[in-house]
Scaffold this active site. Sequence first.
Site, PDB file in Angstrom:
ATOM      1  N   THR A 152       0.597  -1.139   0.002  1.00 48.26           N
ATOM      2  CA  THR A 152      -0.082   0.323   0.316  1.00 48.26           C
ATOM      3  C   THR A 152       0.711   1.422  -0.216  1.00 48.26           C
ATOM      4  OG1 THR A 152      -0.027   0.463   2.860  1.00 48.26           O
ATOM      5  CG2 THR A 152      -1.520  -1.258   1.966  1.00 48.26           C
ATOM      6  N   CYS A 153       0.084   2.341  -0.012  1.00 47.03           N
ATOM      7  CA  CYS A 153       1.270   3.693   0.036  1.00 47.03           C
ATOM      8  C   CYS A 153       1.900   3.942   1.372  1.00 47.03           C
ATOM      9  CB  CYS A 153       0.913   5.414  -0.184  1.00 47.03           C
ATOM     10  SG  CYS A 153      -0.471   5.293   0.826  1.00 47.03           S
ATOM     11  N   ARG A 213       3.066   0.556   3.161  1.00 46.20           N
ATOM     12  CA  ARG A 213       3.500  -0.394   3.466  1.00 46.20           C
ATOM     13  C   ARG A 213       3.929  -1.320   2.527  1.00 46.20           C
ATOM     14  NH1 ARG A 213       2.547  -2.498   7.930  1.00 46.20           N
ATOM     15  NH2 ARG A 213       1.233  -0.816   9.143  1.00 46.20           N
ATOM     16  N   GLN A 241      -8.858   0.988   5.827  1.00 44.29           N
ATOM     17  CA  GLN A 241      -8.400   0.742   4.609  1.00 44.29           C
ATOM     18  C   GLN A 241      -8.005  -0.494   4.666  1.00 44.29           C
ATOM     19  OE1 GLN A 241      -6.661   3.644   2.347  1.00 44.29           O
ATOM     20  NE2 GLN A 241      -8.809   3.689   1.555  1.00 44.29           N
ATOM     21  N   GLN A 295      -7.265  -3.770   1.846  1.00 43.66           N
ATOM     22  CA  GLN A 295      -5.869  -3.980   0.887  1.00 43.66           C
ATOM     23  C   GLN A 295      -5.392  -5.331   1.485  1.00 43.66           C
ATOM     24  OE1 GLN A 295      -4.579  -0.597   2.549  1.00 43.66           O
ATOM     25  NE2 GLN A 295      -5.097   0.405   0.992  1.00 43.66           N
TER      26      GLN A 295
END
Lengths: 220, 428
Positions: free
Chosen positions: B48-49, B51, B114, B118
């Site tokens: 994700t942005c 991790r 979120q 994810q």
Amino acid sequence: MRTLEFQHPPITSKFEIFSILAFAIGFSFFLLELISEVHKTGVFVIGISVFFQVLSTIFILDNYEVKEVLRNNLLGLHVISALLGYAGFTVSAVYGILFTIMYKQIKRNKFGKIFVQLPSLELLEKLSFYSVIIGFLLLTFAISIGIIWLPQAFSDFTYLDPKLISTTIVWLIFGTGILTKLVGNWYGKKVIKFFLIGYALTILSMFLANVILPSFHSFY
Amino acid sequence: MNFIGISLTHKTASIEVREALHLSKEESSELILRLKENIFSSGFVLSTCNRTEIFGFPKDGKFDFQPVLKTLLDFKHVENLKPENFVKYFSCSAVKHIFKVASGIDSLIIGDSQILGQTKDAFQLSEDLEFTDSVTKRIFDTSIKVGKLSIRETLIGEGAVTISFAAVQVVGKIFSSLENKSALVIGAGETGELAATHLRDKGIQRLSIANRTFDRAEKLAKKLNANVIEFDKLKDKLNEFDIVFSATSAEGFILEYDDIKLNMKKRKGQPICLMDIALPRDINSKASQLDNVFYHDIDSLNIIVNQNLQKRQSEIPKVEKIILSEMISFFSWYNTLDIVPTIKAIREFFEEIGNDELEKIKYKLSSDGFEKVEDMTHRLLGRLLHNPTMRLRQIAEKGTDPNEVASMSVLVKELFDLNSESHEKETK
């Protein structure tokens, strides 16, 4: 139950009245909850209800002379609807106070427990307004019965009776309040302030009329 | 348990590095194929942005992180990326880390809503690419369970933790419902878009966008099914709105005290919410002195955000309790896996002896007689093995006491010398 037991409407002593008032406040709140599906403000309203019922329970007597005039059922209707009317105003005042508290919390950026627990300002205003309307209608009904029936029942009847005047003032105040909201499009804080001041005047005038000034309207 | 993984998060790397390393779904798929070929037998890639996580069971069973790192860096070249940016996990700690990620307590914003979605997507990708086995599947399922339990049983995801969401929360305390309200969002940048999206989600009836550059307003309006208001006509039309969010990058005020005062006159005192979520501010804060004007800026909304973050912080121990209990049940299950090969080995061992002995007498008996003896042997073996097999299965299915399972397994293997037996077979 007292009505059944003692064969007269439950309006013959201060404490019977308190009981009705407690019931009336509880009942009007119950109606409001049904209509509005708000479940977090009950404790404030029921608190007042409990207060009156406790007073009533402590002081109420079972055996005493009941004046003939107080055994009349039309009078019972008159008193009960008037009391329900005042109960409506009381519930409205409670919501008005909650509105004021919430309004200040939001304005002052205080987002604590009160902010989280209370419903929105719009809803509080609506609830306050609805209870005023219910109260106003009931009071109108009570006054109508009074005007038709009282002159026949009491020989010393006068339109200048303090209780009549005070009730008329109360009726006028709330009538104006409702009109300003409906016709003048008043919103939020202004209306609530009006109703709260109206309620304070109501209490004051009732106090003056019932306790200080003599009247044929006093029975206890 | 030879489960290993590397993890790069907001705790270990700057936003630039995190963003540069971010893998799209296609990239993740390709990386999985490479990992599958060379390193892991099963696992997953989550990016994700905030991790990037790569976990799996090494084919060679060794705790060696270097090949994983190398595969990743060969695949995606990121400048300034150092080995120190990665935290390495193995076995129990690896499983725990995945549970923590899924629960949201490892996120930049604690309780981020979120991350669970994810994580689910990442697991699904592994399944689609056949990069799973029974153990990884169990890890996936339990992680998702941890995430769901955390949301359901704790307050880790409660309360607004972003400025624009906090603003929407305040609006909800002023108006009972947004369904018959109209809102104006000034500024079509990222913040404005977020605020407008929140309002849409909350069911606002009429939404309008104003932006100095008309095209940008139009673009956002199209996306959110909103109207566009020309920036110059903003003040004239202000009275049509119950809620105004302002998020421009303009210097100086867009709306002055007098504008609001005039607006309130036009609105006949109808309440209005002014949410100034811009920095520097767009609306003169003096407006808050007016009756029925509810003005809030970033500072006051930050109070809500911080309160909610603190509340979430205090929920972490509850989430950790959930993680611990799920870890216990996961490892109990994992430890019982030992019993399955044991059952298999003991059955094979007995059957082999039976077949051996049958073979010896095969030609000494008539075919009719041999059949009878063969039947009897199988029945005999079946009855002899019935109880031990059932008991071992029961212990495995119960899965409550890993020690019992392990000691039972060792005992059976020792008694029948099954280790050397199976070992012999493997080497054959």
